[in-house]
Each structure stands twice: as structure tokens, then as C-alpha cells.
Design a protein around this motif. Sequence first.
Motif, PDB file in Angstrom:
ATOM      1  N   MET A   1       0.825  -1.181   0.000  1.00  0.00           N
ATOM      2  CA  MET A   1       0.000   0.000   0.000  1.00  0.00           C
ATOM      3  C   MET A   1       0.875   1.252   0.000  1.00  0.00           C
ATOM      4  O   MET A   1       0.816   2.086   0.889  1.00  0.00           O
ATOM      5  CB  MET A   1      -0.908  -0.021   1.227  1.00  0.00           C
ATOM      6  N   THR A   2       1.693   1.387  -1.025  1.00  0.00           N
ATOM      7  CA  THR A   2       2.585   2.535  -1.069  1.00  0.00           C
ATOM      8  C   THR A   2       2.386   3.409  -2.298  1.00  0.00           C
ATOM      9  O   THR A   2       2.826   4.544  -2.293  1.00  0.00           O
ATOM     10  CB  THR A   2       4.054   2.084  -1.045  1.00  0.00           C
ATOM     11  N   GLN A   3       1.751   2.890  -3.365  1.00  0.00           N
ATOM     12  CA  GLN A   3       1.625   3.674  -4.584  1.00  0.00           C
ATOM     13  C   GLN A   3       0.367   3.266  -5.345  1.00  0.00           C
ATOM     14  O   GLN A   3      -0.056   2.114  -5.278  1.00  0.00           O
ATOM     15  CB  GLN A   3       2.848   3.475  -5.462  1.00  0.00           C
ATOM     16  N   SER A  20      -0.631   9.243  -5.240  1.00  0.00           N
ATOM     17  CA  SER A  20      -0.450   8.429  -4.026  1.00  0.00           C
ATOM     18  C   SER A  20       0.921   7.780  -4.127  1.00  0.00           C
ATOM     19  O   SER A  20       1.111   6.830  -4.878  1.00  0.00           O
ATOM     20  CB  SER A  20      -1.528   7.345  -3.942  1.00  0.00           C
ATOM     21  N   GLU A  21       1.871   8.333  -3.411  1.00  0.00           N
ATOM     22  CA  GLU A  21       3.235   7.811  -3.442  1.00  0.00           C
ATOM     23  C   GLU A  21       3.774   7.719  -2.028  1.00  0.00           C
ATOM     24  O   GLU A  21       3.616   8.649  -1.239  1.00  0.00           O
ATOM     25  CB  GLU A  21       4.139   8.715  -4.282  1.00  0.00           C
ATOM     26  N   ARG A  22       4.401   6.593  -1.722  1.00  0.00           N
ATOM     27  CA  ARG A  22       4.995   6.337  -0.408  1.00  0.00           C
ATOM     28  C   ARG A  22       3.969   6.486   0.715  1.00  0.00           C
ATOM     29  O   ARG A  22       4.296   6.922   1.813  1.00  0.00           O
ATOM     30  CB  ARG A  22       6.205   7.233  -0.175  1.00  0.00           C
ATOM     31  N   GLY A  23       2.704   6.178   0.424  1.00  0.00           N
ATOM     32  CA  GLY A  23       1.669   6.232   1.446  1.00  0.00           C
ATOM     33  C   GLY A  23       1.150   7.616   1.764  1.00  0.00           C
ATOM     34  O   GLY A  23       0.465   7.806   2.751  1.00  0.00           O
ATOM     35  N   VAL A  24       1.449   8.614   0.916  1.00  0.00           N
ATOM     36  CA  VAL A  24       0.994   9.987   1.124  1.00  0.00           C
ATOM     37  C   VAL A  24       0.207  10.429  -0.104  1.00  0.00           C
ATOM     38  O   VAL A  24       0.662  10.270  -1.241  1.00  0.00           O
ATOM     39  CB  VAL A  24       2.176  10.952   1.362  1.00  0.00           C
ATOM     40  N   ALA A  45      -2.644  10.709   4.685  1.00  0.00           N
ATOM     41  CA  ALA A  45      -1.989   9.409   4.553  1.00  0.00           C
ATOM     42  C   ALA A  45      -2.896   8.437   3.818  1.00  0.00           C
ATOM     43  O   ALA A  45      -4.116   8.540   3.881  1.00  0.00           O
ATOM     44  CB  ALA A  45      -1.662   8.853   5.934  1.00  0.00           C
ATOM     45  N   ILE A  47      -3.801   5.667   0.329  1.00  0.00           N
ATOM     46  CA  ILE A  47      -3.795   5.467  -1.113  1.00  0.00           C
ATOM     47  C   ILE A  47      -5.147   5.924  -1.656  1.00  0.00           C
ATOM     48  O   ILE A  47      -6.195   5.428  -1.226  1.00  0.00           O
ATOM     49  CB  ILE A  47      -3.579   3.972  -1.467  1.00  0.00           C
TER      50      ILE A  47
END
Length: 83
Positions: A1-3, A20-24, A45, A47
Motif C-alpha cells: 500500500m505505497t503507490q 499516491s506515493e509512499r503512502g501519502v 496518509a 492510497i
Amino acid sequence: MTQAPPIKIERGNQAFNILSERGVITITQTPTAPGTTAAQRIVGAGIALAATAGGRYIIALAPKSNPDPNGMAIAPVVYTVTW
């Protein structure tokens, strides 16, 4: 769930991408000229899964602040973006 893939939205005559990158989750204005960069607005925070056409509401999966050891570590959320 990071991207996740970007979500394209339009607000008036301006185009934006919800990233949505690195969970932000961030909103970035689409650059109009090659080689230019645009400012990013941090939404929160998680995705991003979907958004309304103008980007006012963003549906996302976000990590829980206090997850239950026997439950899910993520929760569905709706972010309201104020411009």
C-alpha cells in the motif's frame, strides 16, 4: 500500500493530478510548460482510490492510528479538500 495510479481532476480551467506515493496523498497541478514543476498540496496518509470530478472529495484507504491486533490495519476514509 505505497503507490497507486494518478487520478486526473479538473477545477475550473486548471488540471490537477491526485498522486499516491509512499503512502501519502498529494494534489499537484499539471505543469503547463515542459521542465516546470508545480507545488504539491498534501491531503493525508493512504492510497487514493477515487475522487469527485472537481477533487472536493477523495476516497482512500488509510492506515489506522491504533489498529486492532486481530483486525484490519487499514480503514476506508473520505478526505474533504478545501481549496
